[in-house]
Structures are given as structure tokens and as C-alpha cells.
Scaffold this motif. Structure first.
Motif, short mmCIF file in Angstrom:
data_model
loop_
_atom_site.label_atom_id
_atom_site.label_comp_id
_atom_site.label_asym_id
_atom_site.label_seq_id
_atom_site.Cartn_x
_atom_site.Cartn_y
_atom_site.Cartn_z
N GLN A 1 48.31 41.26 37.56
CA GLN A 1 46.56 41.72 37.94
C GLN A 1 46.01 40.93 36.46
OE1 GLN A 1 45.76 46.34 37.78
NE2 GLN A 1 47.68 46.45 39.59
N LEU A 2 46.03 40.83 35.98
CA LEU A 2 45.29 40.65 34.41
C LEU A 2 45.20 38.90 34.74
CD1 LEU A 2 46.12 42.64 31.24
CD2 LEU A 2 43.93 42.79 32.93
N GLU A 3 46.62 38.21 34.83
CA GLU A 3 46.71 36.84 35.11
C GLU A 3 45.63 36.29 36.19
OE1 GLU A 3 50.57 34.98 34.90
OE2 GLU A 3 51.00 36.41 33.84
N THR A 4 45.36 36.80 37.47
CA THR A 4 44.77 37.30 38.74
C THR A 4 43.49 36.47 38.00
OG1 THR A 4 46.21 37.88 39.80
CG2 THR A 4 44.56 37.38 41.09
N LEU A 5 43.17 37.71 37.57
CA LEU A 5 41.47 38.12 37.26
C LEU A 5 41.32 37.00 36.37
CD1 LEU A 5 39.33 40.37 37.14
CD2 LEU A 5 40.45 41.73 35.43
N LEU A 6 41.33 36.88 35.69
CA LEU A 6 41.49 35.73 34.19
C LEU A 6 41.29 34.46 35.30
CD1 LEU A 6 43.06 36.48 30.97
CD2 LEU A 6 41.59 37.06 32.01
N THR A 7 42.26 34.56 36.09
CA THR A 7 42.31 33.14 37.02
C THR A 7 40.97 33.01 37.49
OG1 THR A 7 44.56 32.97 37.06
CG2 THR A 7 43.55 31.59 38.37
N ALA A 8 40.78 34.66 38.29
CA ALA A 8 39.53 34.35 38.91
C ALA A 8 38.39 33.73 38.49
CB ALA A 8 39.49 35.64 39.76
N GLN B 1 50.35 34.85 25.71
CA GLN B 1 49.80 33.25 26.13
C GLN B 1 48.16 33.77 26.25
OE1 GLN B 1 49.36 34.61 31.10
NE2 GLN B 1 51.64 34.71 31.48
N LEU B 2 47.70 32.30 26.03
CA LEU B 2 46.00 32.00 25.33
C LEU B 2 45.83 31.40 26.53
CD1 LEU B 2 44.23 31.51 23.09
CD2 LEU B 2 45.20 29.48 23.28
N TRP B 3 44.29 32.48 27.17
CA TRP B 3 43.40 32.54 27.76
C TRP B 3 42.27 31.45 26.88
CZ3 TRP B 3 44.90 32.50 33.21
CH2 TRP B 3 46.22 33.24 33.46
N GLU B 4 41.12 30.36 27.96
CA GLU B 4 40.77 30.32 27.32
C GLU B 4 39.58 29.53 28.11
OE1 GLU B 4 40.31 27.63 23.59
OE2 GLU B 4 42.77 27.34 24.55
N THR C 1 33.87 29.33 24.54
CA THR C 1 34.74 30.13 23.55
C THR C 1 35.08 31.42 23.44
OG1 THR C 1 32.41 31.42 22.83
CG2 THR C 1 32.45 29.40 22.21
N ALA C 2 35.60 31.85 24.76
CA ALA C 2 36.35 33.30 25.03
C ALA C 2 37.42 33.15 24.79
CB ALA C 2 35.68 33.76 26.74
N ARG C 3 38.32 33.49 24.00
CA ARG C 3 39.28 33.60 24.22
C ARG C 3 40.27 34.77 24.88
NH1 ARG C 3 38.42 30.84 19.86
NH2 ARG C 3 37.80 28.67 19.91
N ILE C 4 41.31 34.52 25.45
CA ILE C 4 42.03 36.62 25.25
C ILE C 4 43.45 35.94 25.39
CG2 ILE C 4 42.24 37.88 27.65
CD1 ILE C 4 40.20 37.52 28.01
N LEU C 5 44.38 36.84 24.64
CA LEU C 5 45.50 36.52 24.83
C LEU C 5 46.15 38.51 25.28
CD1 LEU C 5 45.98 36.10 20.73
CD2 LEU C 5 45.31 34.54 22.42
N LEU C 6 47.66 37.23 25.93
CA LEU C 6 47.97 38.92 26.84
C LEU C 6 49.36 39.08 26.12
CD1 LEU C 6 47.10 37.51 30.62
CD2 LEU C 6 45.85 39.36 29.42
N ASN C 7 49.23 39.81 25.98
CA ASN C 7 50.93 40.02 25.20
C ASN C 7 51.93 41.28 25.54
OD1 ASN C 7 52.67 40.63 23.19
ND2 ASN C 7 51.21 40.76 21.63
N SER C 8 52.65 40.59 26.12
CA SER C 8 53.75 41.68 26.66
C SER C 8 54.61 41.62 26.59
CB SER C 8 53.99 40.71 28.31
OG SER C 8 54.74 39.64 27.58
N ARG D 1 34.70 36.64 44.03
CA ARG D 1 35.00 37.71 45.48
C ARG D 1 35.71 35.76 46.22
NH1 ARG D 1 29.19 39.30 45.91
NH2 ARG D 1 28.68 36.85 45.76
N SER D 2 35.68 34.95 45.96
CA SER D 2 36.40 34.15 46.27
C SER D 2 37.74 34.20 46.24
CB SER D 2 35.83 32.63 45.99
OG SER D 2 34.29 32.45 46.06
N ALA D 3 38.15 33.98 45.42
CA ALA D 3 39.65 34.95 44.78
C ALA D 3 39.96 36.10 45.16
CB ALA D 3 39.77 34.92 42.91
N GLY D 4 39.23 36.59 46.19
CA GLY D 4 39.58 37.86 46.60
C GLY D 4 39.79 39.11 46.09
N VAL D 5 39.68 39.09 44.53
CA VAL D 5 39.28 39.68 43.20
C VAL D 5 38.63 41.05 43.65
CG1 VAL D 5 39.51 41.35 41.06
CG2 VAL D 5 40.19 38.06 41.63
#
Lengths: 635, 635
Positions: free
Chosen positions: B301-308, B323-326, B329-336, B540-544
Motif C-alpha cells: 500500500q505504501l509503495e503504491t501510494l508513494l509511486t502514485a 528502501q529510499l524513495w525520493e 527534496t522529499a525523502r522517505i524511507l520504508l523500513n520493513s 486519481r489517475s493511479a486509482g489511489v
């Protein structure tokens, strides 16, 4: 009887949660608080239909702020804002709008202007068939008294403009409200009721956080209501209570508490000075029933303790795993069918148990299902707010020809065994117990149950206080707030006028969190003795431990009070705690906590002491903490 | 630096709990509050030895009440009471006794009598080598100001009698305390410090329930302390704080909070107007790290959201499941590797991370163990009061010759790939991530992390506010209190002076109970966009799905505000929420709650709006409740 209403802001949850709770509790009508509507995903039409489907009406939409006394430019925006809200009310089907007096800093202190603006707004409302109820907020910028709000309504002189009277806004400022009775009742468009404790603080903060339902606080709600009704006001009596606890408590419970307060208020208005259905008088605690719980140690511990205290296991219930223990007029049931060791139930000795049950039902007490066999006594039971079961009974002596087996004394004036037959039709609850034939122990001085102490669930403290006063027809007594080792505690005593039934309620000032290792919801049963040294000696002989009171306590007692040397020595030797008042003094002994949350207290009242020893609670609680730290078992 | 002290009454638990906590937090000395000693099963000698064993001293025994101005008969009892307490203090090894001004109704308003009685009591104390510190209670019957208490001490003129000054008693009554600097410092025997929020209420209730540690309230603690020290006072600075929350919270945590307040106060006294160790300035949020948690849905869910949202998964940690998402200047780490889905950590961009870490250590922030490999960046991490991990870093561009794989824009002024080599010795945290080589998505307008919103544990709210201000060198911003569906909520924004780091803290006014079905400890991450419609359209385009805002909200917005028609339409079409201030306006979008307690907010600040949209929180919370009621999964 007036229709009963409640504002959605009194309750917690979504708008639906609140409406459903109000309907379930039997209210006739609701006030829609604007913020609750705005947060709802339902359209005004859907909300209207939902409310109608619940059998409720909407008696008020509120609040509309900063209307009168506005500078011209702002007043134009106010008219526009009002139009939008009137359209919303059309969709909602709400017929009355509350306008509260302006607080905006730019409000103009000009009564002619204010009255004219109110008239204009009423004219707009009239176009929608809507009425405006104008209310003086206690902290209104220029209009803050009911007299001033009435003056503006009178000057505006528009049929769609009337008064809203809110007991908090009036009583928080003045005791002079008798003039309300002289107002034309049909000009009072709405009446809101809220009580509050008397607090010396900013009135806005007092109002926002500390309002209570009628008869839960210190304001003269009965007098106010009587006065309002004397004007001829025929609309609903509607609750508007902003309270931090109610805002986050189960709305179904709160709504019942709320409606109970209105019923009790109506009773107080109808029969001033008398308890409603006052023919049912509680004359004592017939028995206290302790749940033994699932821990296998607890039952034997309680039996050992009761035996050491001089109680005798006199009876065994015919169909349930319940033992009857007696000494003089003190009766304790041990119920091993209950999963938690707690004060599971108690019974009130009543002059008229059926009337007591009717009063309880009238005041919305939750009835408990009767689980008796045909042959057993038919006791009405209700649930207290904390779930404790309360029975109403009139203790008849057993009807069995059991002279040879039932010789336990039942108090100084107990009938002899020969007279203990029940008159026809008076099947007493004692008959449900088969005599064990056990030889009664000599009394150790224990005479009766002195009182019960029941910690209340955090969300239900104010409800409980009202419940015990109204449903059981008792009165409030001493209240206290003290610093226990793990936080502040509030406590309140409730009793009958003759001090035969005494119950103390307590609650932490803040809900306990993860850390505080206090006993959760402690309860205790206090036994009265007429000879504390004798009772203590019996316990010591039986090897039953008592709670150890710190030496520092006695040193402080000696520093604070000038006690007679023999008394001073006796207190220390007994390991007792001490209190005194204008009437006499009080000696207290405590057992350790047994089974998680219960303990017993043994007290002697000397010379008519009337209190409960609240002053000693912090030290007693610390001592219980010490006991639990150093001994997992009290033996 | 002055010795630091704390009164046992500030903390929760048994006397031992409190003493142990004070020692563990590094205090030098304690005040023994009498009630805490009385409740202890230990003898005074045992307490004395326990305290010595902890490396603490006893600087004060308190309080001794209703001493001066007593009618003759009561004064005889007072002398007797004092003798008993002096004997106790001998056993305890306490050298100074606090006498607070009389509140007894029969107190005589006669300064000569009061001074003479104080002199007599001081003479008694002197016989034990004990000093008396006399304090004016703000609600003292006749003596309620520091000037009056000093006048009595001066008149009594006994070497064993001096003054106790308590910041609350002084500052709750007056801002005129400059004269304290002119007192002879050696006549001030003791100084107690307490802050408090500015409340308009009865001063006794204010003092009993609402005191706070220095710098947590609204009183001028720094000015008061500076003035007291200017007198030449050389004794301890000792905390005496009565607070309902601290009384029931883990004393070890409270004691650290307490000592932090004294360290920060000392810094404020030493360098008025400047943040301590001010050379470490926070210039932004380098990254926010979301724990993915154990629920298998949450990661996708988080990956879909960040991608969208236009983020690209640019890097994978060398040794951890992070994972590092950028995007810009916004950087979000997803720590599983984290068991709970929460804002697990964030990093502050600092001009001097080492200095920031030193400041944090100086202010008793709990350091977190460094779990890095040799080759990885050495980031200092500390734990916030709610357990959130906070890193200090200076983000160096990656040192890898990775121009071909790392083309994610890093903001308008981002260096080109060719310049992204780290100077010798500047190993940056971005180097810990191996480039994924993923093709960057086109930006949707998201530029940066706008702020973090972190609900705080109930017991730790005031601690958290002080922690974020002092340990991170930030300042307090807007505060609010509002009615959420399940109760009142307090919220406070904390930021750096330039508004590059913004964090909002929130807490329920009352600890939530069993009923309230609110999100427990909600957290959210707010992203700034410079084009909200574009961001919304991408989602919206990504259906999120976005959080559905009720139509009633827009109707009310239209009634309240006169918005330009295009803006008005845009807000409704976007399903956004709206706020405005003197500087500009604010548009807000929200995702549903993901994984139990987190959600994302996307905001656009137009024209320099400075707030956080707190006004919209109640409706947003109701909408989240609706979403959770009707969909177990946000997709």
C-alpha cells in the motif's frame, strides 16, 4: 411532564453514534450542534430522515455566533451566513435556531443597533418559517445576562424572535433569576439545562470543560427549572453539557445517565424537598456478596478470614455455590460461581422492596435478569454503573422450623429461633439457604456492615454519584480529594439520612495509565465492631495478618494530636489508624488485599464519629502497595 | 552551576520509587515531602541511609503549616508539633525545615506577633542545628507575598530563620520580583522552582493541579532564577511541582524530564535570549522513515501510494531492509524491519550534527545504540519521548560515481550528478543506499516534507514539548484545543525560526478509555506540493483513494467565507480542506489511515500561510472514522 431533549455535543462519537444513543435512552428530541453536522458524511436530508426514523425530532440547530451588534460590513456577511444556515435548516427540517450573544472584539455596545439587527435576522428566519432563540452567553461581549437578552428580544419585537435560557449561563453569574417566572412563557423559545460543580475559574473554561447533567453539580437546577416552568414555558427541557469525560465515554451509557438526570430533576421540581417515590426507604445493608473468583487461593483465604473475624458459615444456597456467613447483623455471601473476586453484589434492606424497584425502573436503572428457581426468593436486582448487582429486600427470618440448627444471633433484637417462621406469603431470601448446622463462633465484636467502598470506572463517576443518590434514594455526604502514592483520588460518601446505609465511591482524578502499579478498581467491605481490641485479638490469635501501618504514621499522629496516653498506646499497639471529628473518633484496621482488588476493613466508631477516615487513605494505600510488593499471598 | 534538587512530591510511586528515580536522573539533592515520609514503612534512619546510599542529600523537609500568627493556645501546640518534627529531622539528617505562611482561619493579622512566633520557632530549631526557611504561600491568610515574608524574617532577626522563595508563589501573584536581587543572598535559605500555564482560576487549585517544570509553562522562570541568583543565593535550585499527570506517570521518566528542565533553565539563565549550544541549527527534515510493520498489506500500500505521489524508489540500504524513495527534496524511507507501521524515525538536517548530538546529550536525551556497519554513515540517534528515533545529519550527495543511475532531482538547486562526490571524510548517509537504477517518475509537484504530526503518549505531552524545543533547539508555535469526535484534543506546533522543520504534537485532554474507537496515537507525514491539483490528479489517475470530505464541510465553508468562485470550485472539486490566515491560504488532502495509525497529508501553502490547518482536524478525524468504519482496507 416536559419533553426531554439533548444536544448532540453532550455525547461522544460520530453524529450517528450520538443520535442512536439519544434515541435508545428515550429522549424525545435533539439539538443538532453544528460541528457535529459538519463532520457528518450524511447530507442534511439523510440526517433528517435518520432522526425521524429513530422517532426523534430536531428541536434546535445551534449555535449561530456573533450576530448582533456587528459593524455594518460584517453584518452584511452575517446576513449572508444566516441565509446559508436557514437553507441548511430547511433541508434538515429544523425549526428553531440558537443565536448566542456576540463575543467578537468589534461588537458594538449599542442596544438599539443590536435589537434592530436581531429583528432583521428574525425577519429573514421568518421567511423560512424558522424561529430564532437568542441566548446571553455568560461571557458575551456586551450581552451576558438573561435580563439583557430579554431586553433586546423585547425591543426587537418580532414574532420569530424569542429567548433561549441556559441554566449554566444564568446560574454561573447570578442567583437572581426569580424574574424569569414573570416573563411571557411563549416568548421563551428554548430552555437548555446544565449543572456544574461550583468552581472559581474563568467562566468560559468552566463552561467548556466542567458542565454536568442536572443534579450532578452545585447549581440550583431544580429552582431554575421550576422558575422557567412557572413562566408558562411549554417547550422541551434540553441538556447542553460540555464535559471532558462525557466527550470520550460510551454515548449509550452517557445518554441514559443524561435522561436519568432529567427524570430526577422533574421529580425534584414536582415534589420539592422530597425524594421521589420516597416510601421506599433503605434501612440497612442486608448482605454483601463477595465473588470468590477463579484463583483457587482466594476462597480459602476469605473463609479463614471470616472465621477468624468470628463469622459462622450458617447457610448454603439451595441451588448456587454461595455460602452465607453471619455474625450479629453482618451477613456476607461468598459466591464461588463468580469469576472475579470482587464485591459482586449487595442487598439493601428496604421498607418496601417493590417500591424501591419501581423507583429504580422509573430512573432507568438497568434491571438484571432474575435467575431464581420457583421455590426461591424473588429479589429485584439492578446493575450499578460499575456492574455491581444491587438487590432490594426485606429480610424475613427463615421460615424453616430450624430452631435447632439456626442459632446464630441476628443482632441484639433478633427474634428467638421459635419465632423465625415466615408469615404466609413472606418468603424471605434467607430461606434460600439451607442451614449448615455449624456451631456459631463467639462474636468478636463485629456487629454490622459499616459501609462499602467501591472504586468506580473513570468514565462513570458522576453517573455513579447521581445513580446512588437518585435510584437508591440516598444523599451525598463527605467528599474528599487526596494524593495517593500513584496519583490523586477523588472520593465521595453516599448514605441514607440515618447513616444505616453508607457507600463510598472513588475514582482517580486522571484515568490510570500503563505505569501506575496501583490496585485497579479496589473495593472494600468495612465491618463495624463495638470492641476493636477484641476483634484484633481474635485475628491475631487465628494468625491472620493485618495490614502493617508504618511507624512514621504514629509519630505524625502524636505530633499532630494530643491524644490521651492510653488511647495513644492502644492505637499503636493495635496497629490501627485513627481519625476524629467533632462527634467522636474512629479506629481502623485493614486486611491485606485478597484476590486482586478486595480487602476488609474493621472499624470502631466511638462517640458518634461520622466520617470514613479518608484522611488515612494515602498511608493505607502505600501500606497496601508495600504488602503487594513483599508478599504475593497475604498469608 | 547550582546544585539541582527535586521534591519527592513531584514524582509518582512509593518514597523509594521517587528517591531512586531522582538519583537515577542525576539530581544532587531532594526535598522530603512529609506525606511521602509518613506513608513509608522505612524508619527515618533507614530513609536517611537509603538516600545517602543513592548519593543524594536531603536539602529540605517540608511543609510545616500554620505556624505564625497563631492564638496563644494553638501556638503552644505548634511548638510541641515543631519539637516532634525537629526530632524526626534529627533522625532523618535534614538540616532545613520549610514553614509556609498560615492559612488557618484563626490566624491573627499581627506582624509583631507573627515575627515573634517565628523567632521562637527558629530558636527551637537552632537547638537542633536546624534552619527554618519561611515561605509566603500565594493564598496565605495574611502573608501571601515575598515582600511580606521577608519583612517578617527581617523583624524576627534570628540566624536560624531565612526565606524560602518559590517561583510559583511569587509569579502567580506578581511580575514585580526585581527587588529579590537586592536581598542578602545568605538570608535566602531555599529556592523552589515551578512553572505553570497561565490560567485564570483559583490560585490554590492552579498550584495543586497545574504546576509544570521550568520552561514548560508561561511564567518567567528564567527571569526569576536570574534575579534570585543575583542576590548571591548559593543553595540548590529545587523543583516543587504538583501536577496531576506527573503524580501518576513513571517516575523515572518524569525525573529525567524534570532535570532536563533545570539544565535548560540554567542555559537560559546563562545565555539569555540564545539557544544553548546554538551553533547546531536544524535546517530541514532530511528524511522520514516509515516502519512498514508486520501486516503484509501495508508495504505494498505504501509503495503504491508513494509511486502514485510521484516518488521513485531510488535506493536500497546496503545491510537493512530499508528502501529510499525520493522526489525533489522529499525523502522517505520504508523500513520493513520494523514491527509496527508508524513514523519510526526522522532525520534533522543540521549545520553541525556533532554539536546537535552534544546538545542532545547535555539535555539528557536518551541515545540510541548505533547499529551500523563499518562502512556505513555514523549518524547519532536519540529517542524522542514517544520512542521515535531522531537522527542528526548533514546530507552529503552520494559519493558513488553514480551519475548514470542517480538522476532523481534533489530540489531546484540540486547539484548535478557530476558534482555529487563526497569530499574526503564526509561519508554521507545517502551512500548507505545502493542505487536501484529505477527511472525517476515525473514530479507531481511534491517538493518537500512540510511537517510531521506525532500523537504523544498521554503522560509525556509536556515532556515532549520541552524535549522538542530544547533538545532540538526549536521554538513553540501555534497551539490549539479542539473537539474531535471522541474527545477533546490538544495540539502544539514546534518549528525552527525559518519554518524549515515543523512538527506538531497532539494528545487527548483526557487519557482515552475502553470505549473511544479513535485511532490510537495517530501519526502523519505531510508533504508540500507546489501544485495541489496536479498532485491530486496524479493520485486519481493511479486509482489511489483520498479521504472523502463531507459535503456539509463545503457548505459551511461557503457560509463562513467569501472565497473567489474559482478557488471555491477548485477546493470542492479537489475534495480538499481549506484554511486561511493573514498571510495566505492552505489546501489539504489526506490519504486514508494505512496500517493502523499512519496517513499522509498533501498540502499547498499559498501566499505564505503559516498554520497547520488545526481548525479542520475535527472534520478530518470524523472522515477518517467513517473511512475505517466502511473499509477495512484503504484500497
Amino acid at each position: 411532564m416536559a419533553r426531554t431533549g439533548i444536544a448532540t455535543v453532550c455525547l461522544s462519537g460520530t453524529l450517528e453514534d450520538r443520535l442512536n444513543a439519544a434515541a435508545a435512552a428515550g429522549f424525545d428530541t435533539v439539538e443538532i450542534f453544528e460541528a457535529d453536522l459538519i463532520a457528518s458524511p450524511r447530507s442534511p436530508e439523510q440526517i433528517r430522515d435518520h432522526i425521524a426514523g429513530l422517532g426523534l425530532t430536531i428541536s434546535l440547530y445551534q449555535p449561530f455566533r456573533d450576530a448582533e451588534g456587528a459593524p455594518p460590513q460584517r453584518f452584511a456577511a452575517t446576513r449572508r451566513r444566516l441565509r446559508a444556515k436557514l437553507e441548511l435548516m430547511d433541508r434538515l427540517g429544523a425549526g428553531t435556531l440558537l443565536i448566542c450573544s456576540s463575543v467578537a472584539p468589534d461588537t458594538i455596545a449599542d442596544d438599539d443597533l443590536a435589537a434592530d439587527q436581531l429583528r432583521q435576522l428574525a425577519e429573514l428566519a421568518a421567511g423560512h418559517g424558522i424561529r430564532i432563540a437568542y441566548e446571553a452567553l455568560a461571557w458575551g461581549r456586551h450581552v451576558s445576562t438573561w435580563e439583557h437578552s430579554w431586553d433586546l428580544v423585547r425591543r426587537a419585537d418580532h414574532p420569530a424572535l424569542g429567548l433561549c435560557l441556559d441554566s449554566f449561563h444564568v446560574l454561573s453569574r447570578t442567583d437572581r433569576f426569580a424574574g424569569i417566572a414573570d416573563l411571557p412563557g411563549d416568548r421563551i423559545f428554548f430552555v437548555q439545562l446544565a449543572d456544574a460543580p461550583r468552581l472559581d475559574m474563568d467562566v468560559l473554561q468552566w463552561s467548556r470543560h466542567h458542565r454536568l447533567f442536572p443534579l450532578q453539580g452545585g447549581l440550583d437546577l431544580a429552582g431554575f427549572t421550576r422558575t422557567v416552568l412557572a413562566s408558562g414555558y411549554a417547550g422541551p427541557l434540553s441538556l447542553e453539557v460540555f464535559n471532558d469525560v462525557f466527550r470520550q465515554a460510551d454515548p449509550h451509557r452517557t445518554a441514559v445517565d443524561a435522561r436519568r438526570s432529567l427524570i430526577a430533576l422533574q421529580d425534584a421540581v414536582d415534589t420539592p424537598g422530597e425524594a421521589a417515590l420516597g416510601n421506599a426507604v433503605s434501612t440497612g445493608i442486608a448482605f454483601a456478596e463477595l465473588g470468590v473468583g477463579d484463583d483457587t487461593d482466594t476462597g480459602p483465604q476469605l473463609e479463614t478470614l471470616l472465621t477468624a473475624l468470628g463469622f459462622t458459615h450458617t447457610g448454603q444456597h439451595r441451588s448456587k455455590p454461595v455460602q452465607l456467613w453471619e455474625q450479629n447483623t453482618a451477613r456476607i455471601l461468598l459466591n464461588s460461581g463468580v469469576h472475579e473476586s470482587a464485591i459482586h453484589a449487595f442487598a439493601l434492606e428496604s421498607t418496601d422492596p417493590e417500591a424501591a424497584a419501581r423507583r429504580a425502573a422509573h430512573l432507568l436503572a438497568a434491571p438484571l435478569p432474575r435467575r431464581r428457581r420457583q421455590s426461591e426468593a424473588d429479589l429485584t436486582a439492578i446493575a450499578a454503573p460499575d456492574g455491581t448487582e444491587i438487590f432490594f429486600c426485606r429480610t424475613a427470618p427463615p421460615s424453616l422450623p430450624a430452631a435447632e440448627t439456626r442459632t446464630t444471633p441476628l443482632g441484639d433484637s433478633a427474634p428467638t429461633a421459635a419465632t423465625r417462621t415466615t408469615p404466609l406469603g413472606q418468603h424471605g431470601w434467607l430461606d434460600d439457604f439451607l442451614p449448615t448446622g455449624e456451631t456459631p463462633a463467639p462474636t468478636t465484636g463485629v456487629t454490622a456492615i459499616d459501609h462499602l467502598s467501591l472504586a468506580q470506572p473513570f468514565d462513570r463517576y458522576d453517573e455513579a454519584a447521581l445513580f446512588y443518590r437518585t435510584v437508591l434514594g440516598l444523599i451525598g455526604d463527605e467528599a474528599s480529594e487526596f494524593a495517593a502514592p500513584f496519583g490523586l483520588i477523588r472520593t465521595l460518601a453516599i448514605r441514607d439520612p440515618e447513616r444505616r446505609v453508607r457507600i463510598t465511591l472513588s475514582v482517580p482524578v486522571l484515568r490510570r495509565g500503563d505505569w501506575a502499579p496501583a490496585v485497579r478498581h479496589p473495593q472494600h467491605l468495612t465491618l463495624a465492631t463495638d470492641d476493636l481490641p477484641r476483634t484484633a485479638s481474635a485475628l491475631r490469635s487465628a494468625g491472620v495478618p493485618l495490614l502493617a501501618i508504618p511507624g512514621n504514621y504514629y509519630d505524625d499522629l502524636d505530633a499532630r494530636l494530643t491524644l490521651d496516653p492510653p488511647l495513644r498506646t492502644r492505637i499503636r499497639d493495635l496497629g490501627a489508624m485513627y481519625d476524629e471529628d467533632a462527634h467522636g473518633h474512629y479506629l481502623q484496621l485493614f486486611t491485606p488485599v485478597i484476590g486482586g482488588r478486595i480487602f476488609l476493613e474493621i472499624v470502631q466508631r466511638v462517640g458518634g464519629y461520622r466520617g470514613y477516615g479518608f484522611v488515612n487513605d494515602p498511608v493505607r494505600m502505600a501500606a497496601h502497595r508495600e504488602q503487594r510488593l513483599h508478599a504475593h499471598s497475604p498469608r
